[in-house]
Scaffold this motif. Structure first.
Motif, PDB file in Angstrom:
ATOM      1  N   ASN A  61       0.807  -1.217   0.000  1.00  0.00           N
ATOM      2  CA  ASN A  61       0.000   0.000   0.000  1.00  0.00           C
ATOM      3  C   ASN A  61       0.846   1.276   0.000  1.00  0.00           C
ATOM      4  O   ASN A  61       0.307   2.363   0.027  1.00  0.00           O
ATOM      5  CB  ASN A  61      -0.936   0.024   1.208  1.00  0.00           C
ATOM      6  CG  ASN A  61      -2.023  -1.013   1.096  1.00  0.00           C
ATOM      7  OD1 ASN A  61      -2.310  -1.518   0.017  1.00  0.00           O
ATOM      8  ND2 ASN A  61      -2.635  -1.342   2.214  1.00  0.00           N
ATOM      9  N   VAL A  62       2.174   1.139  -0.006  1.00  0.00           N
ATOM     10  CA  VAL A  62       3.063   2.304   0.046  1.00  0.00           C
ATOM     11  C   VAL A  62       3.862   2.376  -1.250  1.00  0.00           C
ATOM     12  O   VAL A  62       4.533   1.415  -1.625  1.00  0.00           O
ATOM     13  CB  VAL A  62       4.019   2.228   1.251  1.00  0.00           C
ATOM     14  CG1 VAL A  62       4.962   3.416   1.260  1.00  0.00           C
ATOM     15  CG2 VAL A  62       3.240   2.155   2.549  1.00  0.00           C
ATOM     16  N   LEU A  63       3.767   3.521  -1.918  1.00  0.00           N
ATOM     17  CA  LEU A  63       4.575   3.777  -3.102  1.00  0.00           C
ATOM     18  C   LEU A  63       5.754   4.627  -2.666  1.00  0.00           C
ATOM     19  O   LEU A  63       5.585   5.757  -2.213  1.00  0.00           O
ATOM     20  CB  LEU A  63       3.764   4.515  -4.180  1.00  0.00           C
ATOM     21  CG  LEU A  63       4.511   4.862  -5.462  1.00  0.00           C
ATOM     22  CD1 LEU A  63       4.838   3.585  -6.239  1.00  0.00           C
ATOM     23  CD2 LEU A  63       3.703   5.809  -6.317  1.00  0.00           C
ATOM     24  N   SER A  64       6.953   4.090  -2.788  1.00  0.00           N
ATOM     25  CA  SER A  64       8.160   4.776  -2.334  1.00  0.00           C
ATOM     26  C   SER A  64       8.739   5.602  -3.478  1.00  0.00           C
ATOM     27  O   SER A  64       9.097   5.070  -4.525  1.00  0.00           O
ATOM     28  CB  SER A  64       9.188   3.747  -1.860  1.00  0.00           C
ATOM     29  OG  SER A  64      10.398   4.380  -1.562  1.00  0.00           O
ATOM     30  N   VAL A  65       8.818   6.923  -3.254  1.00  0.00           N
ATOM     31  CA  VAL A  65       9.385   7.853  -4.236  1.00  0.00           C
ATOM     32  C   VAL A  65      10.565   8.539  -3.570  1.00  0.00           C
ATOM     33  O   VAL A  65      10.419   9.132  -2.502  1.00  0.00           O
ATOM     34  CB  VAL A  65       8.343   8.901  -4.691  1.00  0.00           C
ATOM     35  CG1 VAL A  65       8.952   9.874  -5.685  1.00  0.00           C
ATOM     36  CG2 VAL A  65       7.113   8.225  -5.262  1.00  0.00           C
ATOM     37  N   GLN A  66      11.738   8.440  -4.191  1.00  0.00           N
ATOM     38  CA  GLN A  66      12.954   9.011  -3.614  1.00  0.00           C
ATOM     39  C   GLN A  66      13.638   9.902  -4.646  1.00  0.00           C
ATOM     40  O   GLN A  66      13.646   9.590  -5.840  1.00  0.00           O
ATOM     41  CB  GLN A  66      13.928   7.912  -3.201  1.00  0.00           C
ATOM     42  CG  GLN A  66      13.384   6.969  -2.171  1.00  0.00           C
ATOM     43  CD  GLN A  66      14.312   5.789  -1.938  1.00  0.00           C
ATOM     44  OE1 GLN A  66      15.175   5.494  -2.758  1.00  0.00           O
ATOM     45  NE2 GLN A  66      14.128   5.116  -0.808  1.00  0.00           N
ATOM     46  N   VAL A  67      14.223  11.001  -4.161  1.00  0.00           N
ATOM     47  CA  VAL A  67      15.029  11.883  -5.003  1.00  0.00           C
ATOM     48  C   VAL A  67      16.384  12.007  -4.312  1.00  0.00           C
ATOM     49  O   VAL A  67      16.458  12.456  -3.170  1.00  0.00           O
ATOM     50  CB  VAL A  67      14.380  13.275  -5.161  1.00  0.00           C
ATOM     51  CG1 VAL A  67      15.174  14.117  -6.144  1.00  0.00           C
ATOM     52  CG2 VAL A  67      12.937  13.161  -5.608  1.00  0.00           C
ATOM     53  N   ASN A  68      17.454  11.593  -5.007  1.00  0.00           N
ATOM     54  CA  ASN A  68      18.771  11.630  -4.370  1.00  0.00           C
ATOM     55  C   ASN A  68      19.469  12.962  -4.613  1.00  0.00           C
ATOM     56  O   ASN A  68      18.924  13.858  -5.260  1.00  0.00           O
ATOM     57  CB  ASN A  68      19.626  10.437  -4.815  1.00  0.00           C
ATOM     58  CG  ASN A  68      19.969  10.469  -6.286  1.00  0.00           C
ATOM     59  OD1 ASN A  68      19.833  11.479  -6.961  1.00  0.00           O
ATOM     60  ND2 ASN A  68      20.410   9.330  -6.796  1.00  0.00           N
ATOM     61  N   LYS A  69      20.694  13.077  -4.103  1.00  0.00           N
ATOM     62  CA  LYS A  69      21.415  14.354  -4.192  1.00  0.00           C
ATOM     63  C   LYS A  69      21.824  14.706  -5.608  1.00  0.00           C
ATOM     64  O   LYS A  69      22.179  15.843  -5.892  1.00  0.00           O
ATOM     65  CB  LYS A  69      22.627  14.339  -3.273  1.00  0.00           C
ATOM     66  CG  LYS A  69      23.704  13.349  -3.645  1.00  0.00           C
ATOM     67  CD  LYS A  69      24.833  13.390  -2.641  1.00  0.00           C
ATOM     68  CE  LYS A  69      25.852  12.298  -2.917  1.00  0.00           C
ATOM     69  NZ  LYS A  69      26.896  12.308  -1.906  1.00  0.00           N
TER      70      LYS A  69
END
Length: 172
Positions: A61-69
């Motif tokens: 149920n969790v959509l993981s969205v990440q933005v790195n450096k």
């Protein structure tokens, strides 16, 4: 009659009130000028509680969205392009039979992430929710979400609530 020309000095200009006029003009422009303020990202924050809230979440149920450096965008640990976020979000929200509000988007960013990249990702997530709201509004009311009145928009947002969880910046 005298042929003598008299020299008269130039007439003096009374400059005593010039300072008053300049001061009044300054006050007028200060009072009538509106200064734009930066609004930033408007987000409703949860109420503060002493005890941390621990909810059991199903990872599906969790959509993981990440933005790195380096401003690379990762969705579920796979690098994607920004335009794909809208489709991935819609796919995630519409997937399964989970109750409204249990489909969560987790947005994480690095301390080195540029503000522009963060806002682009945040806007893409909001655009994904807006597309879902348009679909529900067309199915329910026969028109797009923006053309609904406040009560109808609230009803649509109850069907598809926007739940974006932002974590503390990390070193991704």
């Amino acid at each position: 009659m005298s042929n003598k020309k008299t020299r008269r000095g130039a007439p003096a200009v009374n400059a005593g009130s010039m300072a008053d006029i300049a001061f009044l003009l300054l006050i007028f422009f200060l009072v009538t000028t509106t200064i734009e303020e930066d609004k930033g990202v408007l987000v409703r924050l949860p109420e503060y509680t002493e005890d941390p809230i621990a909810l059991p979440l199903n990872d599906q149920n969790v959509l993981s969205v990440q933005v790195n450096k380096f401003d690379n965008l990762l969705v579920e640990n796979e690098e994607v392009e920004l335009p794909q976020v809208v489709d991935l979000l819609a796919e995630h929200i519409q997937l399964g039979t989970a109750a409204p509000g249990t489909r969560i988007v987790s947005l994480m960013h690095d301390r080195g992430t540029s503000y522009t990249a963060y806002l682009e990702v945040y806007d893409a997530l909001k655009a994904g929710y807006h597309r879902l709201w348009d679909e529900v509004a067309r199915d329910t009311y026969g028109t797009n979400y923006d053309f609904l009145d406040k009560a109808q928009q609230t009803a649509v947002r109850e069907i598809v609530p926007m739940v974006i969880s932002e974590a503390e910046p990390t070193e991704i």
